[in-house]
Design a protein around this motif. Structure first.
Motif, PDB file in Angstrom:
ATOM      1  N   ALA A  83     -76.265   1.458 -98.568  1.00 31.35           N
ATOM      2  CA  ALA A  83     -76.400   2.822 -98.053  1.00 31.35           C
ATOM      3  C   ALA A  83     -76.475   3.844 -99.179  1.00 31.35           C
ATOM      4  CB  ALA A  83     -75.215   3.159 -97.160  1.00 31.35           C
ATOM      5  N   SER A  84     -77.119   4.952 -98.857  1.00 29.05           N
ATOM      6  CA  SER A  84     -77.120   6.109 -99.738  1.00 29.05           C
ATOM      7  C   SER A  84     -76.418   7.227 -98.988  1.00 29.05           C
ATOM      8  CB  SER A  84     -78.551   6.513-100.082  1.00 29.05           C
ATOM      9  OG  SER A  84     -78.548   7.617-100.949  1.00 29.05           O
ATOM     10  N   ILE A  85     -75.276   7.652 -99.481  1.00 31.25           N
ATOM     11  CA  ILE A  85     -74.513   8.727 -98.855  1.00 31.25           C
ATOM     12  C   ILE A  85     -74.913  10.010 -99.569  1.00 31.25           C
ATOM     13  CG2 ILE A  85     -72.213   9.631 -98.412  1.00 31.25           C
ATOM     14  CD1 ILE A  85     -71.290   6.689 -98.297  1.00 31.25           C
ATOM     15  N   VAL A  86     -75.477  10.961 -98.788  1.00 33.04           N
ATOM     16  CA  VAL A  86     -76.085  12.137 -99.400  1.00 33.04           C
ATOM     17  C   VAL A  86     -75.536  13.434 -98.820  1.00 33.04           C
ATOM     18  CG1 VAL A  86     -78.220  10.898 -99.943  1.00 33.04           C
ATOM     19  CG2 VAL A  86     -78.037  12.116 -97.780  1.00 33.04           C
ATOM     20  N   ASP A  87     -75.552  14.473 -99.672  1.00 33.30           N
ATOM     21  CA  ASP A  87     -75.160  15.801 -99.204  1.00 33.30           C
ATOM     22  C   ASP A  87     -75.992  16.895 -99.859  1.00 33.30           C
ATOM     23  OD1 ASP A  87     -74.108  15.758-101.750  1.00 33.30           O
ATOM     24  OD2 ASP A  87     -72.096  16.360-101.164  1.00 33.30           O
ATOM     25  N   THR A  88     -77.098  16.502-100.513  1.00 35.13           N
ATOM     26  CA  THR A  88     -77.995  17.474-101.119  1.00 35.13           C
ATOM     27  C   THR A  88     -79.431  17.163-100.731  1.00 35.13           C
ATOM     28  OG1 THR A  88     -78.423  16.222-103.145  1.00 35.13           O
ATOM     29  CG2 THR A  88     -76.491  17.703-103.157  1.00 35.13           C
ATOM     30  N   GLU A  89     -80.269  18.177-100.818  1.00 33.82           N
ATOM     31  CA  GLU A  89     -81.694  18.016-100.511  1.00 33.82           C
ATOM     32  C   GLU A  89     -82.337  16.965-101.410  1.00 33.82           C
ATOM     33  OE1 GLU A  89     -85.790  20.718-100.752  1.00 33.82           O
ATOM     34  OE2 GLU A  89     -83.855  21.726-100.626  1.00 33.82           O
ATOM     35  N   GLU A  90     -82.079  17.037-102.694  1.00 39.84           N
ATOM     36  CA  GLU A  90     -82.684  16.118-103.651  1.00 39.84           C
ATOM     37  C   GLU A  90     -82.283  14.671-103.364  1.00 39.84           C
ATOM     38  OE1 GLU A  90     -80.760  18.830-104.610  1.00 39.84           O
ATOM     39  OE2 GLU A  90     -82.487  20.134-104.932  1.00 39.84           O
ATOM     40  N   ALA A  91     -81.017  14.441-103.095  1.00 42.06           N
ATOM     41  CA  ALA A  91     -80.537  13.087-102.813  1.00 42.06           C
ATOM     42  C   ALA A  91     -81.135  12.554-101.510  1.00 42.06           C
ATOM     43  CB  ALA A  91     -79.012  13.065-102.739  1.00 42.06           C
ATOM     44  N   PHE A  92     -81.252  13.409-100.505  1.00 33.93           N
ATOM     45  CA  PHE A  92     -81.824  12.985 -99.227  1.00 33.93           C
ATOM     46  C   PHE A  92     -83.290  12.607 -99.396  1.00 33.93           C
ATOM     47  CE2 PHE A  92     -83.817  13.471 -95.112  1.00 33.93           C
ATOM     48  CZ  PHE A  92     -82.934  12.778 -94.284  1.00 33.93           C
ATOM     49  N   ILE A  93     -84.061  13.437-100.071  1.00 27.31           N
ATOM     50  CA  ILE A  93     -85.484  13.161-100.262  1.00 27.31           C
ATOM     51  C   ILE A  93     -85.685  11.859-101.042  1.00 27.31           C
ATOM     52  CG2 ILE A  93     -87.564  13.987-101.444  1.00 27.31           C
ATOM     53  CD1 ILE A  93     -86.691  16.844-100.559  1.00 27.31           C
ATOM     54  N   LYS A  94     -84.875  11.626-102.053  1.00 29.33           N
ATOM     55  CA  LYS A  94     -84.968  10.365-102.814  1.00 29.33           C
ATOM     56  C   LYS A  94     -84.601   9.171-101.932  1.00 29.33           C
ATOM     57  CE  LYS A  94     -83.299   7.977-106.891  1.00 29.33           C
ATOM     58  NZ  LYS A  94     -82.405   7.990-108.044  1.00 29.33           N
ATOM     59  N   ALA A  95     -83.570   9.306-101.115  1.00 24.90           N
ATOM     60  CA  ALA A  95     -83.095   8.194-100.283  1.00 24.90           C
ATOM     61  C   ALA A  95     -84.098   7.801 -99.200  1.00 24.90           C
ATOM     62  CB  ALA A  95     -81.756   8.552 -99.651  1.00 24.90           C
ATOM     63  N   ILE A  96     -84.895   8.765 -98.682  1.00 24.52           N
ATOM     64  CA  ILE A  96     -85.852   8.428 -97.620  1.00 24.52           C
ATOM     65  C   ILE A  96     -87.195   7.950 -98.171  1.00 24.52           C
ATOM     66  CG2 ILE A  96     -84.799   9.966 -95.922  1.00 24.52           C
ATOM     67  CD1 ILE A  96     -87.191  11.894 -96.370  1.00 24.52           C
ATOM     68  N   SER A  97     -87.368   7.966 -99.483  1.00 26.86           N
ATOM     69  CA  SER A  97     -88.632   7.552-100.097  1.00 26.86           C
ATOM     70  C   SER A  97     -88.786   6.036-100.027  1.00 26.86           C
ATOM     71  CB  SER A  97     -88.687   8.008-101.552  1.00 26.86           C
ATOM     72  OG  SER A  97     -87.871   7.182-102.360  1.00 26.86           O
ATOM     73  N   LYS A  98     -89.969   5.567-100.398  1.00 22.42           N
ATOM     74  CA  LYS A  98     -90.221   4.118-100.410  1.00 22.42           C
ATOM     75  C   LYS A  98     -89.346   3.410-101.438  1.00 22.42           C
ATOM     76  CE  LYS A  98     -94.217   4.184-103.519  1.00 22.42           C
ATOM     77  NZ  LYS A  98     -93.615   3.483-104.632  1.00 22.42           N
ATOM     78  N   ASP A  99     -88.782   4.156-102.376  1.00 19.81           N
ATOM     79  CA  ASP A  99     -87.882   3.594-103.384  1.00 19.81           C
ATOM     80  C   ASP A  99     -86.416   3.870-103.057  1.00 19.81           C
ATOM     81  OD1 ASP A  99     -90.062   2.727-104.994  1.00 19.81           O
ATOM     82  OD2 ASP A  99     -90.298   4.775-105.728  1.00 19.81           O
ATOM     83  N   GLY A 100     -86.152   4.329-101.827  1.00 19.08           N
ATOM     84  CA  GLY A 100     -84.802   4.713-101.420  1.00 19.08           C
ATOM     85  C   GLY A 100     -83.973   3.553-100.910  1.00 19.08           C
ATOM     86  N   THR A 101     -83.207   3.821 -99.866  1.00 17.65           N
ATOM     87  CA  THR A 101     -82.273   2.847 -99.314  1.00 17.65           C
ATOM     88  C   THR A 101     -82.549   2.605 -97.835  1.00 17.65           C
ATOM     89  OG1 THR A 101     -80.725   4.633 -98.853  1.00 17.65           O
ATOM     90  CG2 THR A 101     -80.441   3.460-100.936  1.00 17.65           C
ATOM     91  N   TRP A 102     -82.047   1.493 -97.291  1.00 19.55           N
ATOM     92  CA  TRP A 102     -82.330   1.182 -95.884  1.00 19.55           C
ATOM     93  C   TRP A 102     -81.555   2.086 -94.944  1.00 19.55           C
ATOM     94  CZ3 TRP A 102     -79.425  -0.472 -91.733  1.00 19.55           C
ATOM     95  CH2 TRP A 102     -78.144  -0.937 -91.992  1.00 19.55           C
ATOM     96  N   ILE A 103     -80.404   2.574 -95.392  1.00 16.49           N
ATOM     97  CA  ILE A 103     -79.630   3.505 -94.570  1.00 16.49           C
ATOM     98  C   ILE A 103     -79.325   4.755 -95.388  1.00 16.49           C
ATOM     99  CG2 ILE A 103     -77.458   2.344 -95.101  1.00 16.49           C
ATOM    100  CD1 ILE A 103     -76.401   3.233 -92.383  1.00 16.49           C
ATOM    101  N   ILE A 104     -79.580   5.894 -94.763  1.00 15.51           N
ATOM    102  CA  ILE A 104     -79.318   7.179 -95.391  1.00 15.51           C
ATOM    103  C   ILE A 104     -78.255   7.866 -94.544  1.00 15.51           C
ATOM    104  CG2 ILE A 104     -80.290   9.386 -96.108  1.00 15.51           C
ATOM    105  CD1 ILE A 104     -82.660   6.574 -95.336  1.00 15.51           C
ATOM    106  N   ALA A 105     -77.089   8.107 -95.100  1.00 12.72           N
ATOM    107  CA  ALA A 105     -75.965   8.690 -94.362  1.00 12.72           C
ATOM    108  C   ALA A 105     -75.649  10.063 -94.930  1.00 12.72           C
ATOM    109  CB  ALA A 105     -74.742   7.781 -94.463  1.00 12.72           C
ATOM    110  N   THR A 106     -75.794  11.094 -94.101  1.00 15.48           N
ATOM    111  CA  THR A 106     -75.456  12.442 -94.550  1.00 15.48           C
ATOM    112  C   THR A 106     -73.974  12.706 -94.322  1.00 15.48           C
ATOM    113  OG1 THR A 106     -75.994  13.457 -92.428  1.00 15.48           O
ATOM    114  CG2 THR A 106     -77.769  13.319 -94.044  1.00 15.48           C
TER     115      THR A 106
END
Length: 183
Positions: free
Chosen positions: A42-65
């Protein structure tokens, strides 16, 4: 006290997911001929930059805000991911999830968050958005998209008939705008 409990839950969630995940790997899906990009935690995110990176094709299977996010640009959930689990036939399970919530050790939702963006395009197969609110329009290009206890304050457009026919939404989910095919 609440802050320590919340931090403890987040750390526990990360450790649980990390312990259940496999190392990054590329696999071939024999049934569809598609190639799965990567297995991740998982990628646990709380910023715009982290969220955009996590949803990319190079990101993670789960994005948790862990907070509300307001993003002024269009978003794209891209890439094919597996969740580290196998089906009954021993094949990797394809899955992608945007979790707009936190949970306790018993998997009870403890907080829900809002993600706001003009547009969210779903390109990842078997993707879901869960337990929060998305404010904006959603365009679905991929099959087997799901809403789980999720509210969309906007329209839900499907770009193919197959994407529309494989869409699932549970009884606690809602879409305030239209749900239609838009090719």
């Amino acid at each position: 006290m609440k802050r320590k409990l919340f931090l403890g839950m987040i750390i526990g969630l990360v450790l649980l997911i990390a312990g259940c995940a496999q190392a990054p790997a590329t696999t071939d899906d024999k049934d569809t001929g598609s190639e799965t990009d990567v297995v991740t935690t998982a990628s646990i995110v709380d910023t715009e930059e982290a969220f955009i990176k996590a949803i990319s094709k190079d990101g993670t299977w789960i994005i948790a805000t862990i907070d509300d996010l307001e993003i002024s640009s269009d978003l794209v959930l891209d890439g094919d991911f597996v969740n580290g689990k196998k089906d009954d036939g021993g094949n990797d399970i394809v899955q992608r999830k945007i979790g707009l919530y936190t949970q306790d050790e018993d998997r009870n939702v403890t907080a829900r968050f809002t993600l706001t963006a003009p547009k969210l395009t779903i390109n990842s197969p078997k993707a879901s958005i869960e337990h929060g609110t998305f404010v904006g329009d959603v365009y679905v290009n991929a099959n087997d998209f799901q809403l789980k206890d999720q509210k969309i304050e906007g329209n839900l457009y499907f770009t193919t008939l197959e994407a529309q026919s494989t869409f699932m939404m549970d009884a606690t989910s809602s879409v305030t705008g239209v749900q239609e095919l838009k090719q």
